[in-house]
Design a protein around this motif. Structure first.
Motif, mmCIF file in Angstrom:
data_model
loop_
_atom_site.group_PDB
_atom_site.id
_atom_site.type_symbol
_atom_site.label_atom_id
_atom_site.label_comp_id
_atom_site.label_asym_id
_atom_site.label_seq_id
_atom_site.Cartn_x
_atom_site.Cartn_y
_atom_site.Cartn_z
ATOM 1 N N GLU A 264 0.832 -1.217 0.000
ATOM 2 C CA GLU A 264 0.000 0.000 0.000
ATOM 3 C C GLU A 264 0.858 1.256 0.000
ATOM 4 O OE1 GLU A 264 -3.810 -2.015 2.355
ATOM 5 O OE2 GLU A 264 -2.477 -0.618 3.395
ATOM 6 N N ILE A 265 2.068 1.160 0.533
ATOM 7 C CA ILE A 265 3.065 2.222 0.398
ATOM 8 C C ILE A 265 4.378 1.575 -0.041
ATOM 9 C CG2 ILE A 265 1.981 3.726 2.105
ATOM 10 C CD1 ILE A 265 4.138 2.887 4.108
ATOM 11 N N TYR A 266 5.287 2.392 -0.535
ATOM 12 C CA TYR A 266 6.529 1.879 -1.117
ATOM 13 C C TYR A 266 7.497 1.363 -0.053
ATOM 14 C CZ TYR A 266 10.733 1.872 -4.080
ATOM 15 O OH TYR A 266 11.873 1.524 -4.774
ATOM 16 N N ALA A 267 7.711 2.172 0.988
ATOM 17 C CA ALA A 267 8.694 1.807 2.009
ATOM 18 C C ALA A 267 8.532 2.723 3.215
ATOM 19 C CB ALA A 267 10.116 1.913 1.457
ATOM 20 N N ALA A 268 9.232 2.360 4.293
ATOM 21 C CA ALA A 268 9.244 3.187 5.498
ATOM 22 C C ALA A 268 10.657 3.268 6.044
ATOM 23 C CB ALA A 268 8.308 2.615 6.560
ATOM 24 N N GLY A 269 11.016 4.450 6.512
ATOM 25 C CA GLY A 269 12.283 4.658 7.205
ATOM 26 C C GLY A 269 11.979 5.111 8.616
ATOM 27 N N LEU A 270 12.398 4.332 9.611
ATOM 28 C CA LEU A 270 11.981 4.559 10.987
ATOM 29 C C LEU A 270 13.182 4.685 11.915
ATOM 30 C CD1 LEU A 270 9.330 1.672 11.033
ATOM 31 C CD2 LEU A 270 8.903 4.087 10.472
ATOM 32 N N ASP A 271 13.290 5.813 12.588
ATOM 33 C CA ASP A 271 14.286 5.932 13.647
ATOM 34 C C ASP A 271 13.636 5.729 15.010
ATOM 35 O OD1 ASP A 271 16.973 6.488 14.600
ATOM 36 O OD2 ASP A 271 16.151 8.371 15.387
ATOM 37 N N PRO A 277 12.538 -0.310 22.907
ATOM 38 C CA PRO A 277 13.162 -0.912 21.736
ATOM 39 C C PRO A 277 12.241 -1.926 21.059
ATOM 40 C CG PRO A 277 14.639 -0.992 23.645
ATOM 41 C CD PRO A 277 13.287 -0.608 24.144
ATOM 42 N N LEU A 278 12.442 -2.092 19.779
ATOM 43 C CA LEU A 278 11.625 -3.038 19.026
ATOM 44 C C LEU A 278 12.059 -4.459 19.381
ATOM 45 C CD1 LEU A 278 9.414 -3.017 16.791
ATOM 46 C CD2 LEU A 278 11.260 -3.330 15.134
ATOM 47 N N PRO A 279 11.132 -5.303 19.886
ATOM 48 C CA PRO A 279 11.488 -6.676 20.273
ATOM 49 C C PRO A 279 12.077 -7.464 19.095
ATOM 50 C CG PRO A 279 9.296 -6.092 21.080
ATOM 51 C CD PRO A 279 9.707 -5.000 20.145
ATOM 52 N N GLN A 280 13.019 -8.332 19.398
ATOM 53 C CA GLN A 280 13.697 -9.097 18.349
ATOM 54 C C GLN A 280 12.732 -9.938 17.518
ATOM 55 O OE1 GLN A 280 16.833 -11.382 20.186
ATOM 56 N NE2 GLN A 280 18.258 -9.648 20.172
ATOM 57 N N THR A 293 16.447 2.298 12.259
ATOM 58 C CA THR A 293 17.595 2.648 13.096
ATOM 59 C C THR A 293 17.087 2.831 14.530
ATOM 60 O OG1 THR A 293 17.340 4.992 12.467
ATOM 61 C CG2 THR A 293 18.980 3.699 11.273
ATOM 62 N N PRO A 294 17.919 2.538 15.530
ATOM 63 C CA PRO A 294 17.449 2.447 16.928
ATOM 64 C C PRO A 294 17.422 3.788 17.675
ATOM 65 C CG PRO A 294 19.717 1.729 16.807
ATOM 66 C CD PRO A 294 19.303 2.033 15.396
ATOM 67 N N HIS A 295 16.620 4.715 17.179
ATOM 68 C CA HIS A 295 16.421 6.021 17.828
ATOM 69 C C HIS A 295 17.762 6.711 18.095
ATOM 70 C CE1 HIS A 295 13.366 8.334 20.547
ATOM 71 N NE2 HIS A 295 14.190 9.158 19.917
#
Length: 338
Positions: A264-271, A277-280, A293-295
């Protein structure tokens, strides 16, 4: 001796008496240059230096002025704390109950992170548009594959939600690539340089279909939580790139995952992410068209940022001790600067 001269001398004397009672604690790693500047503007005050790791609750409780993001629980409604100068632009960690008393003024480091976070977003976008992240994955597998079409870096329509210092910094970079920039703020104001249109948050949904790049630099407030959800991603172009360097909880993470997987969208870039933290084990890690990237876009990774923060902190200490209006005073009702 005239009355005015006597009055002036008394004011100066009273100010010195007040200043001698102030204990200033800083956990921001200041250079010798800024330590000297702080000493100059706070003559007569006691200055304590510590680190984020070594600061103690006792030091926090004694301080009248704190420079830096000490653990919120250490403050615990301290009766001594008069001014909390954060080293961050985000304030949400200190907005809860039983942290700051009614006498405490909180000021943020708004303005210090525009360069660092703006450049991080810019680099992330360029990488996504040219699929460099995909080719890096291929390189790690020794895979010599052609990944097909890419997006142009120039001539994009860019929608920035949260047009503060970071948003304006990013906008100026995108204008250099012949982009059309639409900004969104809480309140209507004059359209700043580097921005072609300015709107309010109420207009977000009708603006989303126009954008090739959608950027969230929103703080954590009751109004912004979950503002990018399933409906918003469906309104975006299929070739839209979504970037987030504000707060993770402005986004419904599961809705974003679905939008990426379904194309529905091309991509996402997330800091930033929610949770963080995002769980493994979270599926977002393994979605090919997500860059994470981890903030770390802010903090002190760009050395100049530390100088920007120290500039703001020293100036606010000077202003506070002189009884002048402070920079970047936080409104406890909104979480934004007043």
């Amino acid at each position: 001796m005239s009355y005015d001269i006597i009055k002036s001398l008394k004011i100066k004397q009273d100010r010195r008496i007040i200043m001698t009672k102030k204990k200033i604690l800083t956990v921001v790693p200041m250079s010798d240059t800024y330590k000297e500047k702080l000493k100059e503007v706070s003559e007569g005050c006691e200055i304590m230096y510590s680190t984020y790791e070594d600061v103690s609750r006792e030091m926090v409780q004694e301080a009248n002025i704190i420079i830096g993001n000490v653990p919120a629980w250490m403050i615990g409604m301290s009766k001594n704390l008069e001014l909390l100068q954060l080293n961050s632009s985000g304030t949400d960690a200190y907005m809860g109950v039983n942290i700051l008393n009614d006498r405490t003024i909180m000021t943020s480091a708004t303005g210090a992170y525009g360069k660092a976070v703006g450049e991080h977003l810019f680099a992330m976008l360029m990488s996504i548009q040219k699929k460099l992240h995909v080719y890096r994955d291929n390189q790690n597998r020794c895979d010599w594959s052609d990944e097909g079409q890419v997006l142009s870096l120039t001539g994009n329509t860019v929608l920035i939600a949260g047009l503060g210092n970071i948003g304006l910094s990013f906008a100026k970079m995108m204008k250099g690539l012949d982009s059309y920039v639409i900004g969104i703020k809480r309140r209507k104001s004059e359209c700043p340089e580097g921005v072609d249109e300015l709107h309010t948050m109420e207009e977000l949904d009708e603006l989303l279909p126009k954008a090739d790049v959608v950027v969230s630099i929103l703080p954590n407030t009751p109004v912004t939580r979950g503002i990018f959800g399933e409906d918003q991603f469906k309104k975006m172009k299929k070739n839209a790139v979504f970037l987030n360097a504000g707060r993770g909880n402005a986004v419904d993470t599961e809705a974003l995952c679905n939008a990426l997987i379904r194309g529905e969208i091309y991509a996402a870039g997330l800091d930033v992410t929610d949770p963080e933290p995002l769980p493994q084990e979270h599926r977002l890690w393994n979605i090919k068209n997500a860059v994470i990237t981890p903030h770390i876009s802010g903090d002190f990774h760009l050395p100049q940022t530390l100088d920007f923060i120290a500039d703001i902190a020293v100036e606010n200490v000077r202003r506070y001790l002189s009884g002048e209006e402070l920079l970047h005073v936080v409104d406890f009702q909104t979480g934004y600067c007043k």
